[in-house]
Every structure is written in C-alpha cells, then in structure tokens.
Design a protein around this motif. Sequence first.
Motif, short mmCIF file in Angstrom:
data_model
loop_
_atom_site.label_atom_id
_atom_site.label_comp_id
_atom_site.label_asym_id
_atom_site.label_seq_id
_atom_site.Cartn_x
_atom_site.Cartn_y
_atom_site.Cartn_z
N CYS A 124 0.83 -1.22 0.00
CA CYS A 124 0.00 0.00 0.00
C CYS A 124 0.86 1.26 0.00
CB CYS A 124 -0.92 0.00 1.21
SG CYS A 124 -2.24 -1.24 1.14
N VAL A 127 1.95 1.86 -3.53
CA VAL A 127 0.85 2.40 -4.34
C VAL A 127 0.61 3.87 -4.00
CG1 VAL A 127 -1.62 2.23 -4.79
CG2 VAL A 127 -0.25 0.16 -4.63
N TYR A 130 3.25 5.92 -5.61
CA TYR A 130 3.03 5.92 -7.06
C TYR A 130 1.96 6.95 -7.43
CZ TYR A 130 1.68 4.21 -11.68
OH TYR A 130 1.38 4.12 -13.02
N THR A 208 3.26 -5.85 -7.01
CA THR A 208 2.84 -4.46 -6.82
C THR A 208 4.02 -3.57 -6.47
OG1 THR A 208 0.64 -5.17 -6.08
CG2 THR A 208 1.34 -2.94 -5.49
N THR A 212 5.34 -0.54 -8.96
CA THR A 212 5.21 0.86 -8.52
C THR A 212 6.56 1.54 -8.36
OG1 THR A 212 5.00 0.03 -6.25
CG2 THR A 212 2.97 0.56 -7.42
#
Length: 353
Positions: A124, A127, A130, A208, A212
């Motif tokens: 998280c 993200v 990003y 992920t 990112t």
Amino acid sequence: MNSSSDANQSGSPPFCLLGTVGYSHSLDTCVLEVVVILFLTVLIIAGNLVVIFVFHCAPLLHHHTTSHFIQTMAYADLLVGVSCLVPSLSLLHYLRGLNEELTCKSFGYMVSVLKSVSMASLACISVDRYIAITRPLSYATLVTACRLRVCIILIWVYSALIFLPSFFGWGKPGYHGDIFQWCADSWKTNPGFSTFIVGLLYAPAALTVCFTYGSIFRICRQHTREITQRHARFSSQTEGDKGERCEGCPDKRYAMVLFRITSVFYVLWMPYILYFLLESAGLYHHKVASFFTTWLAISNSFCNCLIYSLSNSVFRKGLGRLFSPLFPSCLGCVDAKKAPAPVSPRPDPRCEV
C-alpha cells in the motif's frame, strides 16, 4: 492427540528444534536457540516501541500519508515481538501446562497474520507513493484520511482471513510454531495451501512493489534528465532551474527511504519464502534451514527502526527529542555543530516529559 502430547511432555526430555538434528553436544544447541529467540524478541519490542514513540512525538513525520502505514507496521511488528515471548517462555519451560497443539497453532497463525499486515502495508505504501508522483494534482482528493482508515482495516481483516483455513486442517501457515514439538512433527505443510498463500499474498504484494517503485524511479529519472537538459539549454535561468530541480527532491528522497525498507523486507523474507515453497513441494526439508530462515524473516520486524534512524532526518530529530532528557549535553553539542542558530518547531506538548 492431546493425551499423547501430554505424555511426551512428561516422559521425554524437553523438546528443542535445533537439538533434534544430531549435532555435537560440545555446543548446547538448545541454549543457542533460546539466545537467538530472546535476543530478537528484545530487539523487536524495543525497536518498535521507539518507532511508535518517535511518531507520537514528531508531528513532522505525519506530513506524508504513508506515516499511517508505517505506524501500522510498527504496531504489527511490536505484536510480533510480544508474541515471540511465547516460544521464549516455552523453551525456558514455563508453559508446560498449556495445550501444545492449540498454543503452537495460535502462535503460528498470529505471527503469520502480523507479517502479512507488514507485507500488505508495504504494498500500500508503494501504491500511495506511485499515486503521489504520477497524479500529484489529484492526490489529495484520491488519498483521504477516511480511505486510509478503511484501507488499514481491510489489511488487518484480509490478513486474518487468508490464514484462517490453516486452523481447520488445510495446510500450515509457516514454521513459526515449530519451536513446539507438535508443530514440528505433526503439523505438515500442504502444496495447495502454500500455492493459495503465494497466489493471494506473496506474489501480488511483490509484483505491486516491483511495478510501482520501478515506475517511480523511471519517472524520477526522466524528470531529472529533462531538467538537466533545460538547465543546459537555458544557462541564464540557473536560479530558477535549481529551484525546479530541488522541487521533487523531498518526494524522491522519501521514496528512497521506503524503497530501502521494502528491499530489506524482501531480502530477509526471500529465503523463508523459497524454503516454504520447496518444503511444501516435498523437494527439501531440514529443521536447521527451517529455524534460521523463519527467524531471519522475523528479524525484519526490527529493521524498520534501524533504516528509519539512518535514512530519515526528521525521524532522527524526533529520536533526539525523545532521548533529549537522558542525554541533554550530548544532543546540545550535536545540534550546535549542525546549526549555529537553529529554528526548531514547537514541540508537541503531549510528548514533553
């Protein structure tokens, strides 16, 4: 099952995972096992308590929304350290009266859930950074305090649910409970459950993070190149370009700190994940490898504090403020060397001792 485990406890010598591999008795491997676990337990609890207190006493750390995820990781890692008191007390023979099967299952499940919280929080965070770099104008409307709270709650719920099938006989979540004899001998891994965990947790989180941060550093490199070319083309606008060049520096430096935390996390966890896959597939099994890969992964719960203290200047200032009552003269000398006339922000009155 319970009666057999009770019989083993009463009629056989105390179980020790490293003591079952047949090494020379010149080195008491059980003592080594106790020392390693107790040492990591103390480091994890002390380090994460420091992180939590520094975040409480340094308001500038709340400038980034990722601080909420960092604090979530700190609380999860603190609970990992507290839960590690269970195997420590077991090796010191203080938990003889407890149900071994239930104790080792509960400990293994709890540590797996807490480390899953850390892994999902890192994903998280990547993200969040990003979005901050790719959509800076709409970031404040996309990432709100309410959405952050919902995301953190979902992380805890998802982590608790994904390992729950192990309680109903479908596989083994990890080797954290192998300190107990029942977990080491009777609780076996299952290829289906291991694939389930990798497919729904380990792989998505790793992919992920790779996507990112790869995108973030590619964008930062592109912006740096464009600014450098513009500076070379318009040398008369040096001052303006310097200001523009430094405009994205704080976000880039903060992204580097978070990237270091994520990299250390996966470096320490990769041996454990590889062994977990190999052992689940029946390709390799060794109790020493199980012990050291497991506790190497758990040691990551202490590393976040170390990385923050070395990489983040705001965290170091908060750390200095936290320990200033203990070492006032030393900290005063360091501050005088760094800045002859510092203008420090007003401290949080809640943190004054």
